[in-house]
Design a protein around this motif. Structure first.
Motif, short mmCIF file in Angstrom:
data_model
loop_
_atom_site.label_atom_id
_atom_site.label_comp_id
_atom_site.label_asym_id
_atom_site.label_seq_id
_atom_site.Cartn_x
_atom_site.Cartn_y
_atom_site.Cartn_z
N SER A 188 0.80 -0.99 -0.23
CA SER A 188 -0.06 0.06 -0.09
C SER A 188 0.78 1.14 0.09
CB SER A 188 -0.88 -0.03 1.21
OG SER A 188 -0.32 -0.06 2.46
N TRP A 206 3.66 -7.49 6.83
CA TRP A 206 3.26 -6.08 7.24
C TRP A 206 4.27 -5.26 7.03
CZ3 TRP A 206 -0.83 -5.17 11.37
CH2 TRP A 206 -1.94 -5.55 11.27
N TRP A 259 6.26 -16.17 1.94
CA TRP A 259 5.00 -16.72 1.69
C TRP A 259 5.16 -17.89 0.45
CZ3 TRP A 259 0.58 -17.20 4.25
CH2 TRP A 259 -0.60 -17.62 3.67
N LYS A 265 -1.23 -12.32 18.90
CA LYS A 265 -1.77 -13.24 17.91
C LYS A 265 -1.84 -12.38 16.51
CE LYS A 265 -4.67 -17.11 17.08
NZ LYS A 265 -5.74 -17.87 17.31
N GLY A 266 -1.29 -12.59 15.38
CA GLY A 266 -1.32 -11.66 14.17
C GLY A 266 -1.59 -13.08 13.32
N PHE A 267 -1.69 -12.55 12.03
CA PHE A 267 -2.04 -13.41 11.02
C PHE A 267 -1.10 -14.73 10.93
CE2 PHE A 267 -1.13 -14.80 6.59
CZ PHE A 267 -2.39 -15.19 5.94
N LYS A 274 -1.81 -17.32 13.82
CA LYS A 274 -2.69 -17.88 13.33
C LYS A 274 -2.66 -19.13 12.54
CE LYS A 274 -6.05 -16.48 10.51
NZ LYS A 274 -7.03 -15.55 9.78
N PRO A 299 0.80 -2.06 8.25
CA PRO A 299 1.23 -2.24 6.85
C PRO A 299 1.11 -0.87 5.91
CG PRO A 299 -1.12 -3.36 7.12
CD PRO A 299 -0.62 -2.70 8.41
N LYS A 335 -9.23 -16.86 4.16
CA LYS A 335 -8.42 -17.46 5.05
C LYS A 335 -6.93 -17.10 4.95
CE LYS A 335 -10.40 -21.84 6.27
NZ LYS A 335 -10.41 -22.97 5.90
N GLU A 336 -6.61 -16.66 3.39
CA GLU A 336 -5.13 -16.02 3.36
C GLU A 336 -5.28 -14.58 3.11
OE1 GLU A 336 -3.52 -18.92 0.29
OE2 GLU A 336 -3.51 -20.43 2.00
N CYS A 337 -6.18 -14.01 3.60
CA CYS A 337 -6.06 -12.53 3.49
C CYS A 337 -5.32 -11.99 4.84
CB CYS A 337 -7.36 -11.80 3.59
SG CYS A 337 -7.20 -10.00 3.69
N MET A 338 -4.04 -11.18 4.79
CA MET A 338 -3.22 -11.01 5.96
C MET A 338 -3.59 -9.46 6.36
SD MET A 338 -0.28 -9.58 4.70
CE MET A 338 0.59 -9.49 3.28
N GLY A 339 -4.35 -8.79 5.59
CA GLY A 339 -4.70 -7.39 6.24
C GLY A 339 -3.65 -6.39 5.54
N CYS A 340 -3.11 -6.75 4.54
CA CYS A 340 -1.90 -5.66 4.12
C CYS A 340 -2.47 -4.36 3.40
CB CYS A 340 -0.87 -6.21 3.14
SG CYS A 340 -1.42 -6.42 1.64
N HIS A 341 -3.97 -4.49 2.81
CA HIS A 341 -4.55 -3.47 2.43
C HIS A 341 -3.95 -2.82 0.96
CE1 HIS A 341 -6.69 -2.60 6.24
NE2 HIS A 341 -5.55 -2.68 6.74
N SER A 342 -3.06 -3.66 0.43
CA SER A 342 -2.56 -3.50 -1.06
C SER A 342 -3.62 -3.18 -2.09
CB SER A 342 -1.23 -4.43 -1.45
OG SER A 342 -0.46 -4.32 -0.30
N GLU A 369 -10.09 -5.21 9.68
CA GLU A 369 -9.36 -5.93 10.49
C GLU A 369 -9.84 -6.29 11.86
OE1 GLU A 369 -5.51 -4.25 11.01
OE2 GLU A 369 -5.16 -5.10 12.73
N GLN A 370 -9.85 -7.73 12.12
CA GLN A 370 -10.13 -7.96 13.78
C GLN A 370 -8.98 -9.13 14.02
OE1 GLN A 370 -12.44 -6.24 15.90
NE2 GLN A 370 -10.72 -7.26 17.43
N ALA A 371 -7.94 -8.45 14.33
CA ALA A 371 -6.67 -9.51 14.37
C ALA A 371 -7.38 -10.73 15.42
CB ALA A 371 -5.55 -8.92 15.10
N PRO A 372 -6.70 -11.74 14.92
CA PRO A 372 -6.00 -12.12 13.74
C PRO A 372 -6.65 -12.32 12.41
CG PRO A 372 -6.31 -14.28 15.04
CD PRO A 372 -6.98 -12.94 15.75
N ASP A 373 -7.96 -12.11 12.49
CA ASP A 373 -8.60 -12.15 11.27
C ASP A 373 -8.97 -10.95 10.47
OD1 ASP A 373 -9.04 -15.14 11.75
OD2 ASP A 373 -10.48 -14.38 13.41
N PHE A 374 -8.98 -11.26 9.09
CA PHE A 374 -9.32 -10.22 8.15
C PHE A 374 -10.49 -10.32 7.24
CE2 PHE A 374 -4.98 -10.22 9.48
CZ PHE A 374 -4.78 -8.71 9.83
N THR A 399 -0.23 -12.82 -0.99
CA THR A 399 -0.46 -14.17 -0.63
C THR A 399 -1.41 -14.88 -1.95
OG1 THR A 399 -2.54 -13.58 0.44
CG2 THR A 399 -0.46 -13.53 1.74
#
Lengths: 702, 155
Positions: free
Chosen positions: A47, A170, A182, A198-200, A203, A575, B11-18, B40-45, B130
């Motif tokens: 980003s 990030w 990755w 606990k980040g991505f 998990k 990020p 499941k593979e979105c890690m919240g980078c916002h790109s 974002e609601q860490a650790p989920d996106f 990802t």
């Protein structure tokens, strides 16, 4: 409308490295895209990089040199700006000596070579960078331990990956990017994640070790304890290539798992399983992150982790932690002419006698600089030139940093915007973004690549940083080149390419070979991995690594913990931002409009804090406001806060530098610094929280 | 002919916002409308995006017939015809329909049809580290996701 031109270049919105194709029309970059041919980023772009047009063409960007007078800031010519700085520097050199000038930069931005050359030729040993607690500290500690920085070999197919305090998707992990991690992970590698939050990745992990912030060194000792006790270490490697294994193993014995659990909060069984996984699966790659460096355990923790790599036999093997072979270009060190700084000047380096490792890698700590300004001891710093750095936001004990820079007699800054640090300056020099530069990029990193960053446009009267050091150097009668590109030809000379030719090639890669130690040994005094360091021993330090408790913690200062009961884990990366940068970029700020502090739901409930509320966070050094976000993925005893916050939309001097700046809370007292590297603790201290009375803090308007 | 669709493998979105910034750049959008957004609601996106539904609720809700689904399956809005009533915003079950305050009309993901014509991936997908953003005909995308063979690289 003119023809669109596509220029292949390399990003530097963080430390840089990603390949970019810049689309230029009518002399303006209209769009950027990831370059699929990039050996680093393979077409992806984050980003920050994608938002570069909003950085380069931002209405608040300063496009001309400026000078501060009694009437405020006013535009001047480059000639006047450089002559003003040169005249002041000449005066200081005459009256106080060149050591009274501090030259500084922030995070690694590809101009170390030019900045150091300028400083060395000026004759000042006082170069202030982020390196004392970020990357260069890792290089320093690995230099004395195994001769070089071992980096993860994603291309060599690691079967087990340890993400130690690092979130490469990030934030920039210095060498390679998240995409390569990755790819390696998706091939089926086991994943161990060491993270208080606990980040991505936690998990995704096969094993997640949620440690108490700052206790990484103790946890690494726990791993080693299991590996030694269960005979899982690589005996052949250890016998032949490790110096002082017996003594090291004895030291490790001082960290039995029950003790490590008590220190780190990680269950013994989990440590055991993780250690076995790392030791048994080969090859295994360990990617370390900057939190391992940003406490007083900096050097010891890095050395312990090298011990772990060595014990498991993962050094310089495919898929392990390798010593990359650099391409054939001149090193930053040679270009910088470190050898030209006289022994006499070197001996005057602030804190040099005490922080020997920092001195070895040619830098000083902010604390030494602030002390020299504020107390004038051992001698005063009178003038400074700071490039791409915002220490009043990013250095520990920010109020002291602010007071020192305010007191400094003369300050010139190189930046894009009027930052809280630039507010304190006398001269502002406008830097070019990476779209406005020609450079052999990434030449300071340890991944074995250099990249062609080529100029897409020129904007206003901005100059690339390299040119600024070069032209100022010439004003000070230093030997430089006529043009930036001539200097690049010199940098590239060993490769047989000129800058013009290199531009066409795009990048160079060193010829990688593994197991180099079998022929050459390790570049240490004994030729071995010095887990028992002969260098540190000579310097009068403990030759073996150990874990030291944080100087401010529930363990070491229970009396402070009564009033400040939580452990603050400061410096959460995001990020969209890079340290104190990007808060003025609309696309990025829209995604993250406010500074966030993460609080466990139980803890929030205890204090009557709701998600989205502004909260006061206090430490013995001050109080700041951030917006609460509840996160069940942190320990209820820990508070996690973002760093780098100021408010560009506040136009008054200071730009709200002290509202949400988490470094107002962090400590830089001498006992909090790493004894060898002077690494500052930007990560861990004690704090309290409460709902804020003032709920009208953020001023960002969409 | 199978229709085109867009799908994030959450499941593979890690919240980078790109993806968000790539989309803004591609469509020349400033602050405001977010044709793709990751919550974002860490650790989920949770990616919020247009699914280009076959029986698109936004299309049905539009009183001006400004929303259509083209022959390839891409749900598009004709901004000239839009009266800014926001019925489509309310109808979209995903929260993907956006409102452009400046133009006072609704705006939505067009699956980067201009890029697709040049055989290039949608902007969001092109930058994802990802490779969790999939597009293509609905059958093959569904197959990729369910079999877990989702591509990790686009290029």
């Amino acid at each position: 409308m003119g023809q669109e031109q596509q220029i292949r270049t390399a990003c530097r919105n963080c430390h840089g490295g990603c390949g970019v194709i810049a689309h230029v029309r009518d002399g303006k970059v209209v769009k950027v895209e990831g370059d699929p041919a990039s050996p680093i980023s393979h077409g992806t772009l984050c980003s920050k990089g994608l938002a570069v047009t909003q950085l380069a063409y931002h209405p608040d960007r300063i496009l001309y040199p400026m000078k501060k007078t009694g009437k405020g800031w006013g535009r001047i010519s480059w000639e006047e700006a450089l002559e003003t700085i040169a005249a002041k520097f000449r005066e200081v050199i005459e009256t106080n000596g060149p050591e009274s000038i501090v030259i500084g930069q922030g995070t690694g931005r590809d101009y170390e070579s030019h900045l150091y050359r300028f400083a060395n030729l000026l004759g000042t040993p006082n170069v202030l960078t982020a390196g004392h607690m970020c990357y260069i500290s890792r290089i320093g500690a690995t230099l004395v331990t195994c001769g070089n920085l071992p980096v993860t070999d994603w291309h060599g197919d690691p079967r087990c990956i340890v993400m130690w305090a690092c979130n490469p998707q990030w934030t920039n992990p210095d060498e390679h990017k998240g995409v390569e991690f990755w790819q390696a992970y998706k091939k089926g590698a086991k994943l161990i994640v060491i993270d208080p939050r606990k980040g991505f990745l936690a998990k995704k992990a096969d094993l997640w070790l949620q440690l108490r912030p700052g206790t990484d060194g103790a946890l690494a000792m726990g791993f080693l304890n299991v590996i030694i006790e269960e005979d899982l270490y690589d005996k052949e490697f250890v016998d032949r290539y490790v110096h002082g294994w017996e003594a090291f193993a004895e030291r490790v014995k001082q960290y039995p798992l029950d003790k490590v659990e008590a220190i780190t909060w990680v269950k013994q069984d989990l440590i055991r399983r993780a250690a076995r996984m790392y030791a048994r699966i080969k090859p295994a790659a360990l990617q370390w992150g900057v939190p391992t460096e940003q406490t007083l355990n900096c050097t010891d923790c890095t050395r312990t982790l090298v011990g772990l790599m060595a014990a498991a036999g993962n050094l310089d093997i495919p898929g392990g932690n390798i010593f990359s072979v650099p391409p054939k270009v001149r090193t930053v060190s040679e270009f910088s002419r470190h050898k030209d700084l006289s022994a006499e000047q070197r001996s005057k380096r602030l804190g040099g006698d005490q922080y020997k490792l920092a001195s070895r890698v040619a830098l000083i700590s902010p604390k030494a600089a602030w002390d020299a300004i504020l107390t004038e001891k051992p001698y005063p710093l009178k003038a400074g030139l700071l490039c791409g750095t915002n220490p009043v936001i990013t250095r520990a004990n920010a109020r002291e940093a602010y007071a020192a820079l305010k007191k400094l007699e003369f300050l010139a800054v190189i930046d894009f915007f009027m930052t809280p640090t630039a507010d304190l300056a006398d001269i502002f020099l406008p830097a070019g973004t990476w779209l406005e530069q020609n450079h052999v990029a990434d030449n300071w990193k340890r991944h074995g690549f250099v990249l062609a960053r080529q100029k897409a446009v020129e904007i206003g009267e901005c100059w690339q940083d390299h040119k600024i050091f070069m032209e100022l150097g010439k004003k000070m009668s230093q030997p430089w080149w006529d043009t930036v590109e001539d200097a690049l030809d010199y940098l590239l000379e060993p490769s047989g390419l000129t800058w013009e030719e290199f531009k066409q090639v795009g990048h160079l890669k060193g010829e990688m070979t593994y197991h180099k130690y079998r022929q050459k040994g390790f570049s240490t005094p004994t030729g071995k991995v010095e887990l028992y360091s002969t260098v540190l021993e000579k310097w009068g330090h403990d030759p073996l690594p150990k874990y030291t408790e944080m100087p401010e913690s529930p363990v070491s200062t229970p009396e402070i913990a009564e009033q400040f009961p939580y452990i603050l884990n400061a410096g959460l990366r995001t990020p969209t931002f890079f340290h104190s940068a990007n808060r003025m970029i609309p696309w990025l700020r829209e995604i993250r409009p406010d500074p966030i502090v993460e609080i466990h739901p139980q803890t929030a409930e205890k204090h009557g804090i709701e998600s989205g509320q502004w909260v006061d966070i206090s430490s013995p050094r001050g109080c700041v406001k951030l917006r609460a976000k509840l996160n069940a993925g942190i320990d209820p005893r820990v508070i996690v806060a973002e760093h780098g916050w100021w408010y560009p939309e506040i136009k008054e001097e200071g730009h709200g530098w002290d509202i949400s700046n988490i470094n107002i809370l962090t400590d830089n007292s001498p006992q909090s610094l790493d004894p060898l590297m002077a690494a500052t603790n930007l990560r861990v201290c004690l704090c309290s929280i409460s709902p804020s009375e003032n709920q009208e803090v953020s001023t960002w308007q969409s | 002919m199978a229709k085109l669709t867009l799908m994030f493998f959450k499941k593979e979105c890690m919240g980078c916002h790109s993806c968000e910034v790539a989309c803004k750049q591609e469509h020349g959008l400033g602050v405001g409308p977010r044709l793709v957004q990751v919550i974002e609601q860490a650790p989920d996106f949770y990616p919020v995006y247009c699914h280009h539904c076959p029986d698109a609720p936004c299309k049905k809700a539009c009183p001006e017939n400004a929303i259509s689904r083209d022959e390839s399956g891409v749900v598009l809005i004709d901004r000239q015809q839009c009266i800014g009533c926001k019925e489509c915003l309310e109808a979209c079950p995903f929260g993907a329909m956006q409102y452009d305050e400046k133009q006072e009309v609704a705006i939505k993901c067009d699956l980067c049809i201009e890029r697709l014509k040049e055989n290039r991936p949608p902007a969001c997908s092109s930058v994802c580290p990802t490779g969790c953003i999939h597009w293509g005909d609905s059958r093959s995308v569904a197959k990729q996701i369910s079999s877990g063979t989702a591509r990790t690289r686009i290029h």
